[in-house]
Design an enzyme around this catalytic site. Structure first.
Site, PDB file in Angstrom:
ATOM      1  CE  LYS A  37      -3.707  -0.460   2.453  1.00  0.00           C
ATOM      2  NZ  LYS A  37      -4.550  -0.354   3.355  1.00  0.00           N
ATOM      3  NE  ARG A 108      -7.538   3.476   4.876  1.00  0.00           N
ATOM      4  CZ  ARG A 108      -8.355   3.258   3.734  1.00  0.00           C
ATOM      5  NH1 ARG A 108      -7.874   2.654   2.653  1.00  0.00           N
ATOM      6  NH2 ARG A 108      -9.405   3.898   3.752  1.00  0.00           N
ATOM      7  N   GLY A 117      -8.284  -7.081   4.463  1.00  0.00           N
ATOM      8  CA  GLY A 117      -9.280  -7.187   5.446  1.00  0.00           C
ATOM      9  C   GLY A 117      -8.670  -8.021   6.569  1.00  0.00           C
ATOM     10  CG  MET A 119      -2.930  -7.222   9.230  1.00  0.00           C
ATOM     11  SD  MET A 119      -1.259  -6.755   8.923  1.00  0.00           S
ATOM     12  CE  MET A 119      -1.480  -6.417   7.187  1.00  0.00           C
ATOM     13  NE  ARG A 360      -6.248  -4.528  -2.541  1.00  0.00           N
ATOM     14  CZ  ARG A 360      -6.762  -4.651  -1.245  1.00  0.00           C
ATOM     15  NH1 ARG A 360      -6.067  -4.403  -0.211  1.00  0.00           N
ATOM     16  NH2 ARG A 360      -7.981  -4.897  -1.329  1.00  0.00           N
ATOM     17  CG  HIS A 478      -5.146 -44.877  -1.091  1.00  0.00           C
ATOM     18  ND1 HIS A 478      -6.094 -45.003  -1.462  1.00  0.00           N
ATOM     19  CD2 HIS A 478      -4.130 -45.762  -1.747  1.00  0.00           C
ATOM     20  CE1 HIS A 478      -6.455 -45.573  -2.425  1.00  0.00           C
ATOM     21  NE2 HIS A 478      -4.953 -46.176  -2.621  1.00  0.00           N
ATOM     22  CD  GLU A 784      10.653 -45.484  -1.894  1.00  0.00           C
ATOM     23  OE1 GLU A 784       9.437 -44.879  -1.599  1.00  0.00           O
ATOM     24  OE2 GLU A 784      10.816 -46.246  -2.530  1.00  0.00           O
ATOM     25  CB  SER A 803      12.371 -41.515  -9.641  1.00  0.00           C
ATOM     26  OG  SER A 803      10.991 -40.898  -9.489  1.00  0.00           O
ATOM     27  N   GLY A 805      11.118 -40.334  -4.324  1.00  0.00           N
ATOM     28  CA  GLY A 805       9.808 -40.524  -3.816  1.00  0.00           C
ATOM     29  C   GLY A 805       9.513 -39.906  -2.472  1.00  0.00           C
ATOM     30  CB  THR A 806       9.086 -36.049  -2.290  1.00  0.00           C
ATOM     31  OG1 THR A 806       8.128 -35.985  -3.136  1.00  0.00           O
ATOM     32  CG2 THR A 806      10.330 -35.708  -2.819  1.00  0.00           C
ATOM     33  CB  CYS A 870       7.590 -40.194  -9.169  1.00  0.00           C
ATOM     34  SG  CYS A 870       8.418 -41.428  -7.828  1.00  0.00           S
ATOM     35  CE1 TYR A 890      10.457 -37.922 -13.526  1.00  0.00           C
ATOM     36  CE2 TYR A 890      12.713 -38.414 -14.697  1.00  0.00           C
ATOM     37  CZ  TYR A 890      11.645 -38.793 -14.110  1.00  0.00           C
ATOM     38  OH  TYR A 890      11.788 -40.071 -13.571  1.00  0.00           O
TER      39      TYR A 890
END
Length: 913
Positions: A37, A108, A117, A119, A360, A478, A784, A803, A805-806, A870, A890
């Site tokens: 602002k 403000r 809205g 604060m 804004r 899942h 993983e 790959s 596996g996070t 993945c 990727y």
């Protein structure tokens, strides 16, 4: 200000920036320091727009305020007085003047990221019993003066003094006082603008009495004391509940702090030639290039946003006050030409003169974001790179999801609220198990699968269902994972649901829903509705997937396609999909996926009678019987892989070998076990014994992944043969090369991968000899487990690709169960122990560090190693950008998140460049 401190070494050199009168100390690039602002007020003043003068107290003061026990830098008092003096010089009025028109100010908030809205704001500050008389005399408008005074006491009493509802009160206390006075004097509700000066005078008297009663103190009369209280309240509101919730939702760090903007008041409530409004330079819902907004005559800005009166569309201002409308139309054009984005601005008209109170970048829907970005490129306002960077990647989902029709949702009854896990809207008849869900879908019914939680055995029901609703689980459960992959609507963790499987009923908030009754779920909001609510597919889906709408018939699709084409030009890191069937692969490719990054073979085991062969294999006591059973799956697996390879048309596919523990494939209830014993002509005791043997106290860390393949190499042999044979046959039949990537899950030790790769290579050699043809294939692993990450240099000696596996790397790295973290993770987010849900967005400082180690070590051993991700994090924009930073090849995500990942990947590449 009285609560100052003298830790001067910690005080920045300049903490107050003035603006107005055609000049400004700051500018629009200083959002981090001045907040959005304050920076934009300064910028508007610099470019000559009519901005009331004022000053901004920087965000650094807010940071200081919290770091030093809610005290201020010792120079702030003098800086504020200097700021007020500049305002007095420009306006020509004095703060606190009791002889002439006094200078009144607004106070403000202003964070660097817009938090509308969240604060606090105080208007008309500087009024007391003497200054209000001076104001009334100077303007010859006592109604206006006393209206401002009663507004000020109400707002200050609420925001600064804490006069709020008591237990048992239904209405805000100040509003109750106003309502009582209206009924006393008029016998009915009237508009605030219809109240007389005498009415407002009486309200001032009653408001003061209310303040004294509720706080034990008289209302402050000194304007400087009022200003000090207001500034403290705004800084304090940075940590109010709603601001904290908003910051968590949108990832705004608490350490940023807010600025405070003190600005000379201009008044929209002086009479019928004044007014206030909020407007957008374009339609924020549709993106249409039209002047859009609302206004009220004889009102202050809070009246517009608070809804105390119904505003008029800004187009109507052309009839009410044509000159003001023309001025605003010119300002609209100036704003877009200068800021190069759609603007959301507030204005006040005081005695026919237009004033700008803020501007804004406007919030907009996903549909509007795409349209605005594309059209601004066509108009020459921005280039295509800016268009790509501008659209929040998580808004893409809005373009793809079905929605409830507007009229229908107004009549719907909401009965529960869960976690929005799979965006979109769905209505269907409720079924509480997968089999009945499938049967009903086969009869042509639209169905919802409702479960306490889902398991892989529910997959057929999930495929058949329009949407999935669970009483347990989170956004990475899942149900949520599979729903997103399949583009299904999903609401998880709706804990108000009481599901009785035996009675086939759901009870919730006094309502009983029987199996076969309709429910409706909104996976974007997490809301659950009673009955059937009509939905419509998005235009993008109609064009790309359903093929029921021609591209030229959809503006949304045209904008989507244009943005995706720009993404392709910018992206370094490609986007694959997590897909287990040809239809999923085809959908992902339609969205621009460049292959499959994860094919979960276990999902294929539940089709038709295949589960019986898996169970025969598990229940076999001799290897020969086990091999015979598993080999019955070979033709089915090969057929599945052929279908997927054909759908990919030569694009790469990473196929993960069997991962879940075997107990997931066996029935768990005694009734189901008896049925299976009868079907297989076995003793039920033998089945119960085998179920007991396979029981695991912590299945996630148990006998699964490569551990299964090592214990039962015949499983790996069958799957490897199915993959290699399918690849050879499709290569011969279709004429394009298939290069399968075979992924061994849950590897922690190099030797595990060595053993499994030896089995794969042995089978491949056998198939090559039998077929008289060879193909190229890769063998790699999922990273993983933390040990795999920190020994990645060793594993890369064997693995040709990694790959990440996070999902499981997050669980094992943090020691947190995804399915059980709901008991504490929300609290952790509240306390900012974690900034976001770690199962939705990668924990970059912890899990991300493990990934970074694995990337560095893997490339050290094998410089050309292919690196991907993945886990479901592959569709999270922040995680995608982190993966780009790591230099991954990727990311892979569920089909319907591919456009989101593509946009995030393109943004990451442009930001990095």
């Amino acid at each position: 200000m009285s609560n100052t401190t003298c830790a001067c070494s910690a005080t920045p050199d300049k903490i107050v920036y003035s603006f107005g009168g055609g000049t400004a100390d700051g500018n629009g690039t200083m959002k981090n320091l001045l907040g959005g602002k304050g920076a934009n007020l300064a910028e508007m003043a610099r470019i000559g727009l009519p901005v009331p003068p004022g000053f901004t107290i920087t965000t650094e003061v807010c940071t200081y305020y919290y770091a030093h026990g809610r005290t201020y830098p010792c120079t702030l008092d003098n800086d504020i007085k200097a700021g007020i003096a500049k305002m007095e010089e420009i306006v020509g009025n004095k703060f606190g003047d009791t002889k002439a028109m006094p200078l009144l100010v607004s106070v403000r908030s202003g964070a660097r990221e817009s938090m509308p809205g969240m604060m606090d704001t105080i208007l008309n500050l500087g009024l007391n019993d003497e200054t209000v008389v001076a104001m009334a005399d100077a303007t010859q408008n006592p109604r206006f003066a006393w209206d401002c005074y009663r507004r000020f006491i109400q707002m200050y009493g609420d925001v600064v003094l804490g006069v709020q509802k008591l237990p048992g009160e239904d209405h805000e206390p100040f509003e109750t006082v106003i309502e009582n006075l209206k009924h006393e004097r008029y016998g009915k509700d009237i508009l605030d603008s219809d109240m007389t000066a005498e009415d407002s005078q009486e309200l001032v008297k009653r408001f003061k009495a209310l303040v004294a009663e509720r706080t034990g103190h008289e209302f402050p009369v000194c304007p400087w004391e009022q200003l000090q209280g207001a500034i403290g309240a705004v800084f304090g509101s940075w940590n109010n509940d709603r601001a904290n919730v908003y910051r968590q939702k949108y990832g705004i760090p608490s350490e940023w702090g807010t600025a405070v903007n003190v600005q000379a008041m201009v008044f929209g409530n002086t009479g019928d030639e004044s007014g206030s409004g909020v407007a957008f330079t374009r339609n924020p819902a549709s993106g249409e290039n039209v002047f859009y907004g609302e206004f009220l005559m004889n009102a202050q800005g809070e009246d517009v946003v608070a809804g105390v009166r119904t505003p008029d569309p800004v187009a109507e201002l052309a009839n009410v006050m044509p000159a003001a409308h023309a001025t605003l139309s010119e300002i609209r054009q100036t704003l877009e030409q200068h800021f190069h984005d759609m603007q959301d601005f507030e204005f006040t008209i005081q005695d026919r003169k237009v004033w700008m109170l803020q501007t804004r970048n406007g919030k907009r829907t996903g549909v509007a974001a795409f349209r605005i970005a594309c059209e601004m490129v066509e108009e020459g306002l921005i280039d295509w790179q800016t268009a790509v960077k501008r659209i929040p990647a998580d808004q893409v989902d809005q373009l793809l999801t079905p929605i409830f029709s507007g009229n229908a949702i107004k009549e719907a009854k909401q009965i529960a609220h869960g976690l929005p896990a799979g965006p979109g809207a769905a209505s269907g008849r409720v079924y509480l198990n997968a089999e009945r869900c499938v049967e009903a879908a086969d009869r042509g019914e639209k169905v919802l699968l409702v479960r306490l939680e889902t398991s892989p055995e529910d997959l057929r029901g999930m495929i058949a269902a329009e949407g999935i609703l669970t009483a347990r689980g989170g956004v990475s459960s899942h149900a949520a994972l599979v729903a997103r992959q399949m583009g299904k609507v999903c609401v998880c963790g709706a804990d108000a649901l009481n599901i009785d499987y035996a009675a086939r009923t759901i009870t919730v908030n006094g309502e009983t829903v029987k199996e076969g009754d309709y429910l409706s779920i909104d996976g974007t909001t997490g809301l659950v509705y009673l009955g059937k609510v009509d939905t419509a597919p998005s235009e993008i889906i109609q064009v790309l997937i359903d093929k029921t709408l021609a591209p030229e018939q959809s503006r949304a699709y045209q904008n989507f396609a244009k943005l995706m084409d720009w993404c392709s030009q910018a992206t370094r890191m490609s986007v694959r999909t997590n897909a287990d069937s040809p239809s999923q692969a085809e959908a992902a490719i339609a969205f621009g996926a460049t292959g499959i990054g994860l094919c979960r073979t276990e999902h294929m085991f539940f089709e038709g009678d295949r589960i019986d062969f898996v169970r025969q294999m598990i229940l076999a006591t001799k290897k020969v019987d086990r091999v015979a059973a598993i080999n019955k799956l070979l033709p089915f697996q090969k057929s599945d892989f052929k279908g997927i390879f054909k759908a990919l048309k030569g694009l790469p596919a990473t196929v993960r070998l069997l991962d879940p523990p075997l107990h997931e494939f066996l029935p768990q209830t005694k009734e189901q076990q008896r049925d299976l014993a009868e079907k297989f002509e076995l003793r039920v005791e033998d089945i119960m014994r085998r179920v007991s043997e396979l029981h695991e106290f912590n299945p996630m860390l148990g006998h699964r992944g490569c551990r299964l393949g090592i214990a039962y190499p015949e499983i790996t042999e069958m799957q490897a043969r199915a993959i290699i044979e399918a690849a050879i046959e499709v290569t011969e039949e279709e004429g394009f090369e298939v290069v399968p990537e075979i992924m061994v899950p849950l590897v922690a030790f190099k030797k595990e991968l060595d053993i499994q790769k030896a089995v794969i290579d042995k089978v491949a050699a056998q198939v090559f000899e039998e077929k008289g043809k060879t193909i190229k294939y890769l063998v790699g692993t999922m990273i993983e487990i933390p040990r795999a990450a920190v020994t990645a240099d060793q594993i890369a000696e064997t693995a040709e690709f990694f790959s990440f596996g996070t999902n499981d790397l997050t669980q094992t790295g943090l020691g947190m169960s995804r399915d059980d973290s709901g008991a504490f993770l929300p609290k952790y987010q509240d306390l900012e122990i974690v900034k976001t849900n770690v199962f939705a967005s990668i924990d970059q400082e912890g899990v991300g560090k493990l990934m970074e180690i694995a990337v560095e070590l893997g490339r050290k051993t094998r410089p050309d190693i292919k690196l991907g991700i993945c886990g479901e994090h592959g569709g999270d924009p922040a995680s995608v950008k982190f993966c780009n930073k790591l230099g991954l090849t990727y990311v892979s995500c569920s089909p319907y998140r591919v456009p989101t990942a593509r946009l995030a990947a393109a943004q990451a590449a442009l930001e990095q460049a």
